[in-house]
Design an enzyme around this catalytic site. Sequence first.
Site, PDB file in Angstrom:
ATOM      1  N   ARG A   1      26.024 -87.684   6.576  1.00 38.00           N
ATOM      2  CA  ARG A   1      25.148 -86.718   7.233  1.00 38.00           C
ATOM      3  C   ARG A   1      23.948 -86.486   6.316  1.00 38.00           C
ATOM      4  O   ARG A   1      24.016 -85.683   5.391  1.00 38.00           O
ATOM      5  CB  ARG A   1      25.919 -85.418   7.469  1.00 38.00           C
ATOM      6  CG  ARG A   1      25.219 -84.445   8.402  1.00 38.00           C
ATOM      7  CD  ARG A   1      25.866 -83.075   8.292  1.00 38.00           C
ATOM      8  NE  ARG A   1      25.518 -82.444   7.031  1.00 38.00           N
ATOM      9  CZ  ARG A   1      26.295 -81.589   6.376  1.00 38.00           C
ATOM     10  NH1 ARG A   1      27.471 -81.255   6.845  1.00 38.00           N
ATOM     11  NH2 ARG A   1      25.889 -81.049   5.242  1.00 38.00           N
TER      12      ARG A   1
ATOM     13  N   HIS B   1      23.941 -79.508   7.571  1.00 37.22           N
ATOM     14  CA  HIS B   1      24.864 -79.342   8.704  1.00 37.22           C
ATOM     15  C   HIS B   1      24.108 -78.788   9.905  1.00 37.22           C
ATOM     16  O   HIS B   1      24.224 -79.289  11.017  1.00 37.22           O
ATOM     17  CB  HIS B   1      25.999 -78.403   8.309  1.00 37.22           C
ATOM     18  CG  HIS B   1      26.767 -77.864   9.483  1.00 37.22           C
ATOM     19  ND1 HIS B   1      27.573 -78.660  10.254  1.00 37.22           N
ATOM     20  CD2 HIS B   1      26.807 -76.622  10.027  1.00 37.22           C
ATOM     21  CE1 HIS B   1      28.092 -77.919  11.230  1.00 37.22           C
ATOM     22  NE2 HIS B   1      27.640 -76.689  11.113  1.00 37.22           N
TER      23      HIS B   1
ATOM     24  N   TYR C   1      25.446 -77.776  -2.567  1.00 41.44           N
ATOM     25  CA  TYR C   1      26.759 -78.410  -2.740  1.00 41.44           C
ATOM     26  C   TYR C   1      26.718 -79.925  -2.915  1.00 41.44           C
ATOM     27  O   TYR C   1      27.757 -80.555  -3.036  1.00 41.44           O
ATOM     28  CB  TYR C   1      27.704 -78.040  -1.586  1.00 41.44           C
ATOM     29  CG  TYR C   1      27.174 -78.326  -0.176  1.00 41.44           C
ATOM     30  CD1 TYR C   1      27.261 -79.598   0.375  1.00 41.44           C
ATOM     31  CD2 TYR C   1      26.593 -77.316   0.584  1.00 41.44           C
ATOM     32  CE1 TYR C   1      26.785 -79.856   1.651  1.00 41.44           C
ATOM     33  CE2 TYR C   1      26.115 -77.568   1.874  1.00 41.44           C
ATOM     34  CZ  TYR C   1      26.217 -78.831   2.398  1.00 41.44           C
ATOM     35  OH  TYR C   1      25.745 -79.096   3.646  1.00 41.44           O
TER      36      TYR C   1
END
Lengths: 325, 400
Positions: free
Chosen positions: B274, B278, B287
């Site tokens: 990805r 998100h 992160y």
Amino acid sequence: MPTMNMLQAINNALDIAMAEDEKVICFGEDVGVFGGVFRATSHLQEKYGKARCFNTPLVEQGIIGFANGLAAQGSVPVAEIQFADYIFPAFDQIVNETAKFRYRSGDLFNVGGLTIRTPYGGGISGGLYHSQSPEAYFTHTPGLKVVVPRNPYQAKGLLLAAIRDPDPVLFLEPKRLYRAAVGDVPEEDYQLPIGEAEIVKEGSDITLVGWGAQMEVIGKAAELAEEQGISCEVIDLRSLLPWDEDTVAESVLKTGRLIVSHEAPLTGGFAGEIAATIQERCFLYLESPISRVTGLDTPFPLVLEKEYLPDHLKIFEAIRESVNF
Amino acid sequence: MTQYVHQPLFLTGDEFTIDTFSLLDPEGELYEGASEPALERDHARRLYQAMLATRILDERMLAAQRQGRLSFYMQCTGEEAAVVGATAALNDADMIMAQYREQGALMYRGFSIDEFMNQLFGNELDYGKGRQMPIHYGSRKLHYMTISSPLATQIPQATGYAYGQKLAGDGHCTLTFFGEGAASEGDFHAALNMASVHQVPVIFFCRNNGYAISTPSTEQFAADGIAPRAFGYHMHVIRVDGNDALAVFEATTQARKIAVEKNQPVLIEAMSYRLAAHSSSDDPSGYRSKEEEEIWRAKDPLLRLQKWLVKKGWWSEEEEAAQQESLRREVLDTLKRAEKRPPPPLDSLISDVYADVTPALQRQLDQLKRHIRRYPDAYPKGAKSLDLDVDTATDSQGDA
């Protein structure tokens, strides 16, 4: 007219629905050859084949998830959850998916063909995991219909209506009455209306409202009261969502008193909803506070089941208090 | 037949590692020993153009979200090959039940930029009547089930939908997309087991994109990905390079054959990444590292397919530039139109809850209308729908 018990009436309704429309498909845990743990689906697999009546793995969320997809495809699933106590793993699929399918898609897709059948209620020495009445969790969910029959005649007519209803229906079957309730049931096809209450007995002093297995208990309490010269009007709601406010309100305008009784715990129970609505609509006509006779706010007990349940004596006492208020 | 052994023998599952099927290398060359799938020129161009259009829509709409014109957005960036490649392998009448990040499938099937935009702005033309957050598309015409936010709920539904297709006997199947995170939900296991027991023509397509919001796949499962779970359900399975549109197309083509011809379910795990956040509410810099993202940027699925197409003489740099330019303009023009359109009418508040409006709902709407007539300035959208004069300067939620 033939006599049937409630299971035979349900089985007969399923048989009629499956014979009429090949899109009607019955499934759930043990419903195949075995015919369901209570035998509501007996002989259906034999008659209609394994593709239309079958056992699923033990997975309630899977049963309802699968049923949602099948209904969206255009089939008419009648999914059985073996005990209403075990419907909670499927709660997300019912509340977030079944109930909202039509609304969230702007009516591009719907699962209106879906009927979820499940046995509910106590009185069978089932203890806390085979006796619950979870209706109130679902009456808080727009998009669902919740229906509860009280005898074999009602069960057949309401189940056929539920299967053909354009909205998804949760059909709660009072399992204590599965074999205990016996009555005349026409062999032919018929439907009873969803969303309409039935006045089981007319009266003038007090209105008693309930549904499902509780109607038998309410009937007994009414008989005791009549012996004391108190005239009771007895109403079976039959559908809890939507519920027939008008019939109850008209009755209370006449009698000035209302008692609602259900097996589920008091707090957050559906009787609270009825009481609030009726005091809004009938406030100036009420002769005494609306009273609720229900199960306790505890899990359903095993040994002290009779003590826990709202029985005819508890309702009779509530009637006396209401009339003598 | 049961084989007995007489010494304790524990298996760990490490015996079951699954290779990754890949056809194109990052330079758009076929690997040695790889054969090109049966993909005609026009079909290949349609596939690539849908990937390109998805990328451009995503870039523009994220920018629009950052400008405050849109409340929320989710990008498909990095996963276009997995989503569009799989869709291109289906019959256009096969049902797709997606999770939320699969706008590429709709793009491939011809959902117009107008249709995307109407949903994103929830205006009066949105098929979902402005009820769901942006990116919750649906199209009955294009056989794309309306998106539901709760994770993984579409997976057992796909099994049920496909079972109905099997009984209908029309030769169609259902493909359901989900992420590797969603594969942790109970719905995933319920769906695979039921599909396998009941021999259902469904394709479970896992986009293993490395992250479930901020949780890396190493904290999502303790095994060799999602694919080996198929063994437990006695199901056909293939792992595919999710950034290689040709490999995804070929794997899905063959999966569809198994589903439709044998009425058996198939699990596909597409290994991808990805590249974007998100959602527009997420910031991946908290992160994961830029270096990690760069590694995957080099494996961009669009570039890989584009290079292959150019080598075949099926696409050119000029076409690429012209297409990008015209798509960007179309997205911007459409956006401006869509955001100005009126909201859905007040009556749509109570429609579609049931097939017919119930008396209780009608009473509640009537009561609401009386209230809005009394305080029109506090409810400009509702008042507009009731044709009441509204002082548009006060767009407040407070009491009038």
